[in-house]
Enzyme design. Structure first.
Site, PDB file in Angstrom:
ATOM      1  N   ARG B   7       0.832  -1.216   0.000  1.00  0.00           N
ATOM      2  CA  ARG B   7       0.000   0.000   0.000  1.00  0.00           C
ATOM      3  C   ARG B   7       0.865   1.263   0.000  1.00  0.00           C
ATOM      4  O   ARG B   7       0.503   2.271  -0.577  1.00  0.00           O
ATOM      5  CB  ARG B   7      -0.971   0.009   1.185  1.00  0.00           C
ATOM      6  CG  ARG B   7      -0.287   0.012   2.534  1.00  0.00           C
ATOM      7  CD  ARG B   7      -1.259   0.305   3.670  1.00  0.00           C
ATOM      8  NE  ARG B   7      -0.633   0.021   4.960  1.00  0.00           N
ATOM      9  CZ  ARG B   7      -1.030   0.544   6.104  1.00  0.00           C
ATOM     10  NH1 ARG B   7      -2.026   1.385   6.136  1.00  0.00           N
ATOM     11  NH2 ARG B   7      -0.427   0.220   7.233  1.00  0.00           N
ATOM     12  N   GLU B  55     -19.093   3.429  -0.247  1.00  0.00           N
ATOM     13  CA  GLU B  55     -18.351   2.689  -1.274  1.00  0.00           C
ATOM     14  C   GLU B  55     -19.135   2.491  -2.562  1.00  0.00           C
ATOM     15  O   GLU B  55     -18.553   2.418  -3.648  1.00  0.00           O
ATOM     16  CB  GLU B  55     -17.909   1.325  -0.722  1.00  0.00           C
ATOM     17  CG  GLU B  55     -16.896   1.400   0.408  1.00  0.00           C
ATOM     18  CD  GLU B  55     -17.505   1.762   1.751  1.00  0.00           C
ATOM     19  OE1 GLU B  55     -18.751   1.684   1.887  1.00  0.00           O
ATOM     20  OE2 GLU B  55     -16.765   2.120   2.679  1.00  0.00           O
ATOM     21  N   PHE B  80     -14.434  -3.886   1.486  1.00  0.00           N
ATOM     22  CA  PHE B  80     -15.515  -2.937   1.184  1.00  0.00           C
ATOM     23  C   PHE B  80     -15.624  -2.692  -0.326  1.00  0.00           C
ATOM     24  O   PHE B  80     -16.716  -2.528  -0.854  1.00  0.00           O
ATOM     25  CB  PHE B  80     -15.296  -1.622   1.926  1.00  0.00           C
ATOM     26  CG  PHE B  80     -15.039  -1.811   3.398  1.00  0.00           C
ATOM     27  CD1 PHE B  80     -15.819  -2.686   4.140  1.00  0.00           C
ATOM     28  CD2 PHE B  80     -14.001  -1.153   4.039  1.00  0.00           C
ATOM     29  CE1 PHE B  80     -15.580  -2.891   5.494  1.00  0.00           C
ATOM     30  CE2 PHE B  80     -13.755  -1.352   5.393  1.00  0.00           C
ATOM     31  CZ  PHE B  80     -14.538  -2.215   6.123  1.00  0.00           C
ATOM     32  N   ARG B 164      -1.572  -4.404   3.723  1.00  0.00           N
ATOM     33  CA  ARG B 164      -1.251  -3.450   4.778  1.00  0.00           C
ATOM     34  C   ARG B 164       0.108  -3.746   5.391  1.00  0.00           C
ATOM     35  O   ARG B 164       0.832  -2.842   5.807  1.00  0.00           O
ATOM     36  CB  ARG B 164      -2.318  -3.549   5.876  1.00  0.00           C
ATOM     37  CG  ARG B 164      -1.914  -2.867   7.168  1.00  0.00           C
ATOM     38  CD  ARG B 164      -3.004  -2.962   8.231  1.00  0.00           C
ATOM     39  NE  ARG B 164      -2.598  -2.208   9.411  1.00  0.00           N
ATOM     40  CZ  ARG B 164      -2.053  -2.763  10.492  1.00  0.00           C
ATOM     41  NH1 ARG B 164      -1.849  -4.067  10.544  1.00  0.00           N
ATOM     42  NH2 ARG B 164      -1.712  -2.016  11.523  1.00  0.00           N
TER      43      ARG B 164
END
Lengths: 274, 311
Positions: B7, B55, B80, B164
């Protein structure tokens, strides 16, 4: 004020579009006459009076955009696009048939003049927001129009998008709500009331105009007002009659998504032509 | 070698590309600090749109921007993006084949402490089931940067799967990335380890361990899960066995994609290392990888059991 000749022209065109809708759906054997007939006058006002478009150049970057968020009213849009010359009139007979450019719901990749693929309710306003934002980013003066159903307002995404349109001050965006009061399972207030529609949009930061959605004078005045509004998107809540123009279909929930038989179609055409 | 989360690399790459490609616009749903789109936002505030915690509208707005020639990158957490907004991705982006890049971070269980609700283990399955969609899952920071550029250049919807958790860097800047082209990172003949995302690094470690026992493992990096590189898979299947490794459910992800190709073209013994049809939980990323059986050691065990069964 509309000139008398133009008003007559628009009314005649609306009649023609309504006839196409009946013929197309009867020929297809399925489709949504009620909500196509209720929004016909709005589409005619947009395409035959207001919108800056060029049917010979459907992807013209500076054109005004139109998103039919209530995609099941596709027959109304197709009839209007054919009358504008985006594609040959004969195509209308192919609605919903295998291999046709006229899908059951609007498909921007198959039909010239369709600016956004829609049909799954609740998604059109978001796309219209994106178009309006792009216009602002590029310093273009095109306007974006989107037509929602009143039952469609039950979708949560509509309100995500409504919040965003006001937040981004999309004054180049005008939404119409085809407020015909009926959805598949019955009256919108019985199924899941989205009322009071005007108050809701106001609370979301929109400029709201309430009109008779079958009166060209009112439709066009409302569009003019929306164009003058700065810093806010405008919603025109158009009070309409589902099945408008065909007496046996008017305000009848059963005609939401049912094709007329040949005989019924003949009767409808007779009533429309008068 | 420094550990960098994919990320982080995404955020940097996007800000760099924004300079070069003016049509790039970035949308986020209130997670810009976590998805790292904030780097772009600071540099190009007028081309950044935070749509809030919404979203569905995120995807729809991106679609509308794409119809006007913009190249939108829409970012949020993978669960999401692909879960909440699946139908918007399907009907507003993939069906009209619009040029939207969905760059989703926090994929897989190495999200860690946030737990199962935030750990996407089915996103590859969902995204690769959609016609017109390209699915890319980079292994490290270098590959991520190249993938972001490639995604921007490619016309059509792209799903970029990002993580992440910081991971070791495998590639150097000379690495050449091509969408749809698998990469053989190590040659071997006894077993092929086919991996994607952070499991590529684990597979390289596994190959080292196997080598100590005299087992020669081929390692293949499948960064593009769709369209998948059949040629490299057929080459890998020349080994007597195949182990797939992914930080994703064994249902519908890389393992399934590899099996779909090989069952039709070159049947071979396959074991799938991945999340075995269960949800994740809170914990430290490394501990979760152990708990769910997706470490280098698990790949070694899978490879050995396969080799035993064909010997």
């Amino acid at each position: 004020m509309l000139k008398k000749e133009e008003l007559v022209h628009l009314q005649e065109m609306a009649k023609k579009i309504r006839c196409h809708i009946i013929e197309m759906i009867a020929e297809a054997g399925s489709g949504h006459p009620g909500g196509s007939l209720s929004c016909t006058d709005i589409l005619v006002a947009l395409y035959f009076h207001e919108m800056r478009i060029d049917p010979s150049n459907p992807n013209w970057q500076d054109r005004d955009r139109f998103v039919l968020s209530k995609g099941h009213a596709a027959p109304a849009l197709y009839a209007v696009l054919a009358e504008k010359g985006y594609f040959p009139m004969e195509e209308l007979k192919t609605l919903r048939k295998t291999g046709s450019m006229l899908q059951g719901h609007p498909d921007m990749k198959k039909t010239p003049g369709v600016d956004m693929t829609t049909g799954s309710l609740g998604q059109g306003l978001s796309a219209a927001n994106g178009m309006a934002i792009a216009g602002k980013l590029d310093g273009k003066d095109y306007r974006v129009y989107v037509l929602l159903g009143d039952g469609e307002l039950e979708e949560g995404q509509v309100w995500e998008a409504a919040m965003a349109a006001a937040h981004y001050k999309l004054d180049n965006l005008t939404a119409f709500v085809d407020h015909n009061g009926l959805q598949i399972d019955g009256s919108i207030t019985d199924v899941m009331s989205p009322e009071i529609i005007e108050e809701k949009f106001k609370a979301f930061g929109w400029h709201v105009i309430d009109i008779n959605g079958h009166d060209f004078e009112e439709i066009i005045n409302a569009i003019e007002q929306a164009k003058k509004m700065k810093g806010k998107p405008t919603v025109i809540v158009a009070n309409t009659v589902k099945g408008k123009g065909v007496p046996y279909m008017e305000n009848q929930v059963d005609w939401h998504g049912k094709a007329p038989t040949k005989e019924q179609a003949q009767e409808a055409l007779k009533a429309l032509i008068g | 070698m420094a550990k960098i989360a994919t990320r982080e690399a995404y955020g940097e790459a996007l800000a760099e590309l924004g300079e070069e490609i003016k049509d790039i616009v970035v949308l986020d749903a209130d997670l810009s600090k976590s998805t790292k789109t904030t780097v772009f936002a600071k540099k190009f505030p007028e081309r950044f749109f935070n749509v809030g915690i919404a979203e569905q509208n995120l995807m729809g707005t991106a679609a509308g921007l794409a119809t006007c020639g913009k190249i939108p990158f829409a970012s949020t957490f993978a669960v999401f993006a692909c879960g909440r907004a699946f139908e918007q991705i399907r009907n507003s982006i993939c069906y009209p084949n619009l040029n939207v890049k969905i760059a989703a971070t926090h994929a897989g269980i190495t999200v860690g402490e946030d737990g199962a609700t935030h750990q996407s283990i089915e996103d590859i399955a969902l995204m690769r089931s959609l016609p017109n969609m390209t699915v890319i899952s980079p292994a490290d920071a270098v590959e991520t940067k190249k993938a972001v550029r490639a995604a921007a250049m490619l016309k059509g919807p792209v799903y970029l799967r990002l993580g992440r958790h910081p991971v070791e860097t495998i590639f150097d800047d000379s690495y050449e990335f091509e969408v749809g082209k698998g990469v053989v990172l190590r040659d071997g003949k006894d077993v092929a380890l086919i991996a994607t995302g952070i499991m590529v690094g684990e597979s390289l470690k596994a190959a080292e361990i196997l080598a100590r026992d005299g087992i020669e493992a081929m390692v293949v990096n499948i960064h593009t899960i769709k369209p998948i590189d059949e040629e490299v898979l057929l080459k890998a299947a020349e080994c007597k066995a195949v182990v797939t490794a992914e930080e994703h459910s064994i249902i519908g992800g890389l393992g399934s994609a590899v099996a779909e190709v090989l069952i039709e073209k070159k049947p071979v013994l396959i074991k799938r290392v991945g999340i075995r049809d269960v949800f994740g939980m809170s914990g430290k990323p490394e501990e979760l990888m152990k708990a769910y059986g997706i470490t280098a050691e698990d790949i070694v065990n899978a490879a050995k059991s396969l080799i035993l069964s064909y010997k």
